[in-house]
Design a protein around this motif. Structure first.
Motif, mmCIF file in Angstrom:
data_model
loop_
_atom_site.group_PDB
_atom_site.id
_atom_site.type_symbol
_atom_site.label_atom_id
_atom_site.label_comp_id
_atom_site.label_asym_id
_atom_site.label_seq_id
_atom_site.Cartn_x
_atom_site.Cartn_y
_atom_site.Cartn_z
ATOM 1 N N LEU A 35 6.099 43.357 13.359
ATOM 2 C CA LEU A 35 5.763 43.490 11.953
ATOM 3 C C LEU A 35 4.262 43.660 11.767
ATOM 4 C CD1 LEU A 35 7.958 40.753 10.210
ATOM 5 C CD2 LEU A 35 8.405 43.200 10.379
ATOM 6 N N LEU A 57 10.663 34.099 4.083
ATOM 7 C CA LEU A 57 11.158 35.390 3.612
ATOM 8 C C LEU A 57 11.726 35.249 2.201
ATOM 9 C CD1 LEU A 57 11.759 38.376 4.326
ATOM 10 C CD2 LEU A 57 14.003 37.601 5.143
ATOM 11 N N LEU A 82 9.369 43.939 3.584
ATOM 12 C CA LEU A 82 9.671 42.515 3.503
ATOM 13 C C LEU A 82 8.589 41.835 2.675
ATOM 14 C CD1 LEU A 82 10.400 42.022 7.321
ATOM 15 C CD2 LEU A 82 12.098 42.364 5.515
ATOM 16 N N PRO A 136 5.280 31.578 6.933
ATOM 17 C CA PRO A 136 5.785 32.425 5.845
ATOM 18 C C PRO A 136 7.297 32.277 5.683
ATOM 19 C CG PRO A 136 4.336 33.663 7.313
ATOM 20 C CD PRO A 136 4.644 32.362 7.988
ATOM 21 N N ALA A 153 14.076 41.204 1.208
ATOM 22 C CA ALA A 153 14.042 42.292 2.179
ATOM 23 C C ALA A 153 14.602 43.544 1.508
ATOM 24 C CB ALA A 153 14.874 41.936 3.403
ATOM 25 N N PHE A 202 2.810 37.776 1.047
ATOM 26 C CA PHE A 202 2.542 38.841 2.000
ATOM 27 C C PHE A 202 3.644 39.893 1.937
ATOM 28 C CE2 PHE A 202 -0.940 37.120 4.442
ATOM 29 C CZ PHE A 202 -0.786 35.753 4.368
ATOM 30 N N TYR A 207 7.088 37.975 1.889
ATOM 31 C CA TYR A 207 7.072 36.588 2.319
ATOM 32 C C TYR A 207 6.129 35.793 1.422
ATOM 33 C CZ TYR A 207 9.101 37.835 6.895
ATOM 34 O OH TYR A 207 9.925 38.254 7.911
ATOM 35 N N THR A 267 11.564 49.710 6.078
ATOM 36 C CA THR A 267 11.924 48.381 5.589
ATOM 37 C C THR A 267 10.679 47.751 4.996
ATOM 38 O OG1 THR A 267 13.613 48.075 7.306
ATOM 39 C CG2 THR A 267 12.755 46.080 6.259
ATOM 40 N N TYR A 312 15.652 47.660 2.153
ATOM 41 C CA TYR A 312 16.010 48.532 3.269
ATOM 42 C C TYR A 312 16.164 50.004 2.875
ATOM 43 C CZ TYR A 312 17.120 44.044 5.395
ATOM 44 O OH TYR A 312 17.057 42.744 5.872
#
Lengths: 112, 111
Positions: free
Chosen positions: A100, A45, A33, A43, A48, A88, A35, A31, A50
């Motif tokens: 994470l 989101l 992510l 942060p 995302a 990030f 941010y 995954t 996957y």
């Protein structure tokens, strides 16, 4: 342990320009992510991912999950002043999906 | 839905004291994670709680501890504060295994 290398560390661009940043790892991630953090805030989101090869958009933002599962890219088109902040990348570690690991961040500055 | 809330937002303590920070997750989220953010080390995972049990732990000394209540609210405690504990402490809640939603953080300054 797993580490994420994010580049560039900072960017200074003109309003209206497109932005690209990336994140790489020596380990496979399942995954990815992305941010954004504004000063004094947590942060938020953005996107995302996957699945390897996945390309996902959120307005002017587009992110891709690299085929090798060891990298991801974030693009921002037609930047505007509110895009300023620190971006990030992050991914769950092998120790646990809720743990994470984050990249060092890309600080985006926009000149109007 | 209301987002993740953290209290207090700002805190000043002196070395040797202890501090307790609070986090209320998004309604329905049962997992709560804590992170420390500093300019030098970036965002680092502290621990994660699910159903009142610590499920994951980062590489921090035992001075850092936490707990979760039956309503999923969580607290973290730092005892015997050191100057290096000055940081932004972030709480994140999660409905799934992968996505985490962060609160605004508590900025702790240790003098």
């Amino acid at each position: 342990g797993q580490q994420l290398n994010q580049s560039p560390q900072s960017m200074f661009i003109q309003e209206g320009e497109d932005v690209s940043m990336n994140c790489t790892s020596s380990s496979i991630f399942n995954t990815w992510l992305w941010y954004k953090q504004d000063p004094g805030e947590g942060p938020v989101l953005l996107i995302a991912l996957y699945k390897a090869g996945e390309l996902t958009s959120n307005g002017r933002l587009t992110a891709q999950f690299g085929i090798t599962r060891k990298d991801s890219f974030l693009n921002i088109s037609a930047s505007i002043p509110s895009d300023v902040g620190i971006y990030f990348c992050a991914g769950p570690t092998s120790q646990g999906a809720q743990k994470l690991v984050f990249g060092q961040g890309t600080r985006l500055t926009i000149n109007p | 839905k209301a987002g993740v809330t953290q209290t207090p937002r700002y805190l000043i303590k002196t070395r040797g004291q202890q501090v307790t920070l609070s986090c209320s997750p998004i309604s329905g989220h049962r997992s709560v994670s804590w992170y420390q953010q500093t300019p030098g080390q970036g965002l680092q995972f502290l621990f994660e709680y699910f159903s009142e049990t610590q499920r994951n732990k980062g590489n921090f000394p035992g001075r850092f501890s936490g707990r979760q209540f039956s309503n999923s609210r969580s607290e973290m405690n730092v005892s015997t504060l050191e100057l290096g504990d000055s940081a932004l402490y972030l709480c994140a809640s999660s409905p799934t295994q992968e996505t985490q939603y962060f609160g605004p953080g508590t900025r702790l300054l240790v003098l």
